[in-house]
Write an enzyme that holds these catalytic residues in place. Structure first.
Site, PDB file in Angstrom:
ATOM      1  N   GLU A  22       1.004  -0.921   0.198  1.00 50.42           N
ATOM      2  CA  GLU A  22      -0.511   0.066   0.096  1.00 50.42           C
ATOM      3  C   GLU A  22       0.872   1.064  -0.139  1.00 50.42           C
ATOM      4  O   GLU A  22       0.671   2.329  -0.531  1.00 50.42           O
ATOM      5  CB  GLU A  22      -0.908   0.233   1.043  1.00 50.42           C
ATOM      6  CG  GLU A  22      -2.079  -1.109   1.087  1.00 50.42           C
ATOM      7  CD  GLU A  22      -3.261  -1.443   2.298  1.00 50.42           C
ATOM      8  OE1 GLU A  22      -3.937  -0.298   2.015  1.00 50.42           O
ATOM      9  OE2 GLU A  22      -2.527  -1.129   3.369  1.00 50.42           O
ATOM     10  N   TYR A  54     -15.541  26.718   0.094  1.00 49.25           N
ATOM     11  CA  TYR A  54     -15.622  25.831   0.207  1.00 49.25           C
ATOM     12  C   TYR A  54     -14.535  25.132  -0.696  1.00 49.25           C
ATOM     13  O   TYR A  54     -13.952  23.898  -0.713  1.00 49.25           O
ATOM     14  CB  TYR A  54     -17.039  25.097   0.054  1.00 49.25           C
ATOM     15  CG  TYR A  54     -18.085  25.420  -0.837  1.00 49.25           C
ATOM     16  CD1 TYR A  54     -17.667  25.531  -2.474  1.00 49.25           C
ATOM     17  CD2 TYR A  54     -18.750  25.977  -0.821  1.00 49.25           C
ATOM     18  CE1 TYR A  54     -18.502  26.221  -3.697  1.00 49.25           C
ATOM     19  CE2 TYR A  54     -20.243  26.232  -1.158  1.00 49.25           C
ATOM     20  CZ  TYR A  54     -19.804  26.836  -2.824  1.00 49.25           C
ATOM     21  OH  TYR A  54     -20.897  27.687  -3.858  1.00 49.25           O
ATOM     22  N   GLU A  74      -7.382   7.061  10.918  1.00 49.11           N
ATOM     23  CA  GLU A  74      -8.100   7.734  11.883  1.00 49.11           C
ATOM     24  C   GLU A  74      -6.981   9.324  11.590  1.00 49.11           C
ATOM     25  O   GLU A  74      -7.415  10.452  12.105  1.00 49.11           O
ATOM     26  CB  GLU A  74      -7.430   7.244  12.741  1.00 49.11           C
ATOM     27  CG  GLU A  74      -8.932   6.483  13.086  1.00 49.11           C
ATOM     28  CD  GLU A  74      -8.270   4.429  11.394  1.00 49.11           C
ATOM     29  OE1 GLU A  74      -9.025   3.815  12.730  1.00 49.11           O
ATOM     30  OE2 GLU A  74      -7.483   4.504  11.263  1.00 49.11           O
ATOM     31  N   LYS A  99     -12.760   4.577   2.775  1.00 50.34           N
ATOM     32  CA  LYS A  99     -11.229   3.598   1.793  1.00 50.34           C
ATOM     33  C   LYS A  99     -11.928   2.934   1.059  1.00 50.34           C
ATOM     34  O   LYS A  99     -12.650   1.706   1.200  1.00 50.34           O
ATOM     35  CB  LYS A  99     -10.728   3.436   2.594  1.00 50.34           C
ATOM     36  CG  LYS A  99      -9.174   2.880   1.969  1.00 50.34           C
ATOM     37  CD  LYS A  99      -8.616   2.602   2.531  1.00 50.34           C
ATOM     38  CE  LYS A  99      -6.688   1.896   2.451  1.00 50.34           C
ATOM     39  NZ  LYS A  99      -6.297   1.002   3.005  1.00 50.34           N
TER      40      LYS A  99
END
Length: 118
Positions: A22, A54, A74, A99
């Site tokens: 990864e 935004y 996290e 994810k």
């Protein structure tokens, strides 16, 4: 405060994950953001300078996520929340980091946090 500015489905290509494979690729993260922001002044004056932009938030969050590798969603959520609270002076923020494809039988997985007040 009940007013919010939101950004849904912000896609970022990131180096994310704990496995060595990864760390060699980019994967898609999808972020949903809700920011406590009093919209009355902008609406009353019809004045862009009093609004939470935004587009500016999206660009700052995308740069943070894409430019720095992380192992955990996290960690991404916490760093995004801290960035928004500090750089955009919102009263509170909810950050959802998904994810997609991380778990074979699930459309997406992830975390959601809330920091500050709504």
């Amino acid at each position: 405060m009940t007013d919010q500015v939101f950004i849904q489905g912000l896609e970022c290509q990131a180096v994310i994950g704990v496995f060595e494979w990864e760390k060699q690729i980019r994967q898609t993260l999808v972020l949903d953001l809700e920011m406590a922001w009093d919209n009355r002044a902008a609406a009353e004056a019809d004045d862009y300078s009093k609004a939470l932009c935004y587009d500016t938030v999206s660009k700052a969050v995308t740069a943070l996520v894409q430019d720095h590798p992380h192992e955990l969603v996290e960690t991404v959520a916490e760093k995004v929340a801290a960035l928004i609270l500090k750089d955009f002076q919102v009263a509170g923020v909810r950050v959802r980091v998904s994810k997609p494809g991380a778990v074979a039988n699930a459309r997406t997985v992830g975390v959601q946090i809330q920091r500050g007040s709504f």
